[in-house]
Design a protein around this motif. Structure first.
Motif, PDB file in Angstrom:
ATOM      1  N   THR A 131       0.839  -1.207   0.000  1.00 49.80           N
ATOM      2  CA  THR A 131       0.000   0.000   0.000  1.00 49.80           C
ATOM      3  C   THR A 131       0.871   1.254   0.000  1.00 49.80           C
ATOM      4  N   ILE A 132       1.906   1.242   0.827  1.00 54.81           N
ATOM      5  CA  ILE A 132       2.818   2.399   0.876  1.00 54.81           C
ATOM      6  C   ILE A 132       3.422   2.636  -0.500  1.00 54.81           C
ATOM      7  N   GLY A 133       3.896   1.575  -1.114  1.00 57.54           N
ATOM      8  CA  GLY A 133       4.494   1.693  -2.448  1.00 57.54           C
ATOM      9  C   GLY A 133       3.508   2.276  -3.448  1.00 57.54           C
ATOM     10  N   ARG A 134       2.283   1.767  -3.394  1.00 59.10           N
ATOM     11  CA  ARG A 134       1.268   2.220  -4.353  1.00 59.10           C
ATOM     12  C   ARG A 134       0.922   3.695  -4.130  1.00 59.10           C
ATOM     13  N   LEU A 135       0.790   4.078  -2.867  1.00 55.88           N
ATOM     14  CA  LEU A 135       0.358   5.447  -2.568  1.00 55.88           C
ATOM     15  C   LEU A 135       1.465   6.482  -2.768  1.00 55.88           C
ATOM     16  N   PHE A 136       2.692   6.100  -2.385  1.00 54.97           N
ATOM     17  CA  PHE A 136       3.760   7.113  -2.313  1.00 54.97           C
ATOM     18  C   PHE A 136       4.863   6.940  -3.351  1.00 54.97           C
ATOM     19  N   ALA A 137       4.920   5.788  -3.992  1.00 53.56           N
ATOM     20  CA  ALA A 137       6.087   5.522  -4.847  1.00 53.56           C
ATOM     21  C   ALA A 137       5.706   4.783  -6.124  1.00 53.56           C
ATOM     22  N   SER A 138       4.616   5.248  -6.771  1.00 52.98           N
ATOM     23  CA  SER A 138       4.317   4.589  -8.049  1.00 52.98           C
ATOM     24  C   SER A 138       4.679   5.489  -9.214  1.00 52.98           C
ATOM     25  N   ASP A 139       5.938   5.448  -9.548  1.00 51.39           N
ATOM     26  CA  ASP A 139       6.468   6.189 -10.690  1.00 51.39           C
ATOM     27  C   ASP A 139       6.479   5.234 -11.893  1.00 51.39           C
ATOM     28  N   PRO A 140       5.813   5.597 -13.000  1.00 50.16           N
ATOM     29  CA  PRO A 140       5.726   4.672 -14.144  1.00 50.16           C
ATOM     30  C   PRO A 140       7.101   4.254 -14.683  1.00 50.16           C
ATOM     31  N   ALA A 141       8.045   5.201 -14.734  1.00 54.15           N
ATOM     32  CA  ALA A 141       9.375   4.861 -15.270  1.00 54.15           C
ATOM     33  C   ALA A 141      10.096   3.896 -14.336  1.00 54.15           C
ATOM     34  N   ALA A 142       9.912   4.083 -13.040  1.00 54.37           N
ATOM     35  CA  ALA A 142      10.545   3.175 -12.082  1.00 54.37           C
ATOM     36  C   ALA A 142       9.906   1.786 -12.184  1.00 54.37           C
ATOM     37  N   ALA A 143       8.586   1.757 -12.366  1.00 51.53           N
ATOM     38  CA  ALA A 143       7.895   0.478 -12.526  1.00 51.53           C
ATOM     39  C   ALA A 143       8.358  -0.216 -13.807  1.00 51.53           C
ATOM     40  N   ALA A 144       8.503   0.563 -14.886  1.00 53.19           N
ATOM     41  CA  ALA A 144       8.984  -0.006 -16.149  1.00 53.19           C
ATOM     42  C   ALA A 144      10.403  -0.536 -15.996  1.00 53.19           C
ATOM     43  N   ALA A 145      11.203   0.151 -15.207  1.00 57.27           N
ATOM     44  CA  ALA A 145      12.581  -0.297 -14.960  1.00 57.27           C
ATOM     45  C   ALA A 145      12.585  -1.655 -14.249  1.00 57.27           C
ATOM     46  N   LEU A 146      11.683  -1.804 -13.312  1.00 54.26           N
ATOM     47  CA  LEU A 146      11.585  -3.089 -12.605  1.00 54.26           C
ATOM     48  C   LEU A 146      11.186  -4.210 -13.551  1.00 54.26           C
ATOM     49  N   GLU A 147      10.218  -3.912 -14.428  1.00 59.17           N
ATOM     50  CA  GLU A 147       9.763  -4.927 -15.393  1.00 59.17           C
ATOM     51  C   GLU A 147      10.896  -5.334 -16.319  1.00 59.17           C
ATOM     52  N   ALA A 148      11.615  -4.341 -16.834  1.00 56.45           N
ATOM     53  CA  ALA A 148      12.722  -4.637 -17.753  1.00 56.45           C
ATOM     54  C   ALA A 148      13.833  -5.404 -17.037  1.00 56.45           C
ATOM     55  N   SER A 149      14.055  -5.073 -15.775  1.00 56.50           N
ATOM     56  CA  SER A 149      15.105  -5.758 -15.003  1.00 56.50           C
ATOM     57  C   SER A 149      14.725  -7.213 -14.785  1.00 56.50           C
ATOM     58  N   GLU A 150      13.458  -7.426 -14.484  1.00 61.01           N
ATOM     59  CA  GLU A 150      12.985  -8.794 -14.268  1.00 61.01           C
ATOM     60  C   GLU A 150      13.081  -9.591 -15.571  1.00 61.01           C
ATOM     61  N   ALA A 151      12.638  -8.959 -16.675  1.00 57.69           N
ATOM     62  CA  ALA A 151      12.681  -9.629 -17.979  1.00 57.69           C
ATOM     63  C   ALA A 151      14.110 -10.000 -18.357  1.00 57.69           C
ATOM     64  N   ALA A 152      15.080  -9.178 -17.930  1.00 57.19           N
ATOM     65  CA  ALA A 152      16.488  -9.442 -18.254  1.00 57.19           C
ATOM     66  C   ALA A 152      17.104 -10.442 -17.271  1.00 57.19           C
TER      67      ALA A 152
END
Ligand code: SAH
Ligand code: DHB
Ligand code: MG
Length: 219
Positions: free
Chosen positions: A12-33
């Motif tokens: 919940t904290i992450g969703r409310l205070f730290a949902s930056d689309p570019a940061a989320a995309a970075a996580l997805e790309a990191s996981e995919a790699a």
């Protein structure tokens, strides 16, 4: 309180205070790699960004880039003429991180340098890259004492130094890793050049903690 409930609260904290689309995309790309999911919890990455804002940071140094998740969050706090240098030993991690930083629109302020941090740090000193207002240490933990020393050399009075994972696996047990962790805490606690503390955390990454040291000396 159970691990399950703090994990949920941290989501919940992450969703409310730290949902930056570019940061989320970075996580997805990191996981995919195939990069390991050992980046900061979103709320903690946001906390680093806030620290950079409090310091009015113009120069930030990171040791340990991974896919650039924490890099992106800290770089978000920089003015257009600010600069973040992140040191990463793995070519593959650096490649993924550069892509993520580029997609986040931050390549003008944030750069990744590939190689062992202990090779880069003296070079940063030589090229006059410092003083850094914020240093985030998050690489191979056995080199933390050396990184902390370099962070001090490359900073100035008022600079903030954050060291991740100083509680990982529990600082009080007797395994080698934790032994190192506790001796690192002792080293920071008695260092006359800083005023410091350790904050224990629970997050989606479990029980951990970070050290925060503010440079008080003139060095
Ligand atoms: N700060 C990142 C996570 C870093 S994980 C985040 O929160 O998003 C630790 C990283 O340190 C890994 O990518 C690892 O390859 C790198 N690393 C390990 N040893 C290193 C060294 N000697 N010099 C530089 N980077 C190193
Ligand atoms: C792990 C977590 C970290 O934050 C890190 O820097 C290195 C390893 C881990 O969970 O193993
Ligand atoms: Mg870490």
């Amino acid at each position: 309180m159970s691990e399950k409930s703090w994990t949920e609260i941290d989501r919940t904290i992450g969703r409310l205070f730290a949902s930056d689309p570019a940061a989320a995309a970075a996580l997805e790309a990191s996981e995919a790699a195939g990069l390991p999911a050992i980046e900061l919890a979103p709320g903690h990455a946001k906390f680093l960004m806030l620290l950079a804002l409090i310091r009015d940071a113009k120069r930030i140094l990171e040791i340990g880039t991974l896919g650039g998740y924490s890099t992106i969050w800290m770089a978000r706090a920089l003015p257009v003429d600010g600069r973040l240098i992140s040191l990463e030993a793995s070519e593959e991690h650096a490649r993924v991180a550069r892509g993520n930083i580029e997609r986040a629109g931050l390549s003008k302020v944030a750069e990744v340098r590939v190689g062992k941090a202990l090779d880069w740090l003296p070079r940063l000193a030589e090229e006059g890259a410092g003083p850094f207002d914020l240093v985030f240490i998050d690489a191979d933990k056995e080199n933390n004492p050396a990184y902390f020393d370099w962070a001090l050399k490359l900073s100035r009075r008022g600079s903030a130094i954050v060291v991740d994972n100083v509680v990982r696996h529990g600082a009080q047990d007797t395994t080698t890793h934790s032994g190192n962790v506790r001796s690192f805490m002792e080293l920071v606690a008695k260092d006359p050049r800083v005023s410091a503390t350790v904050i224990q955390t629970v997050s989606i990454k479990g029980h951990d903690g970070f050290a925060l040291a503010v440079v008080t000396g003139e060095e």
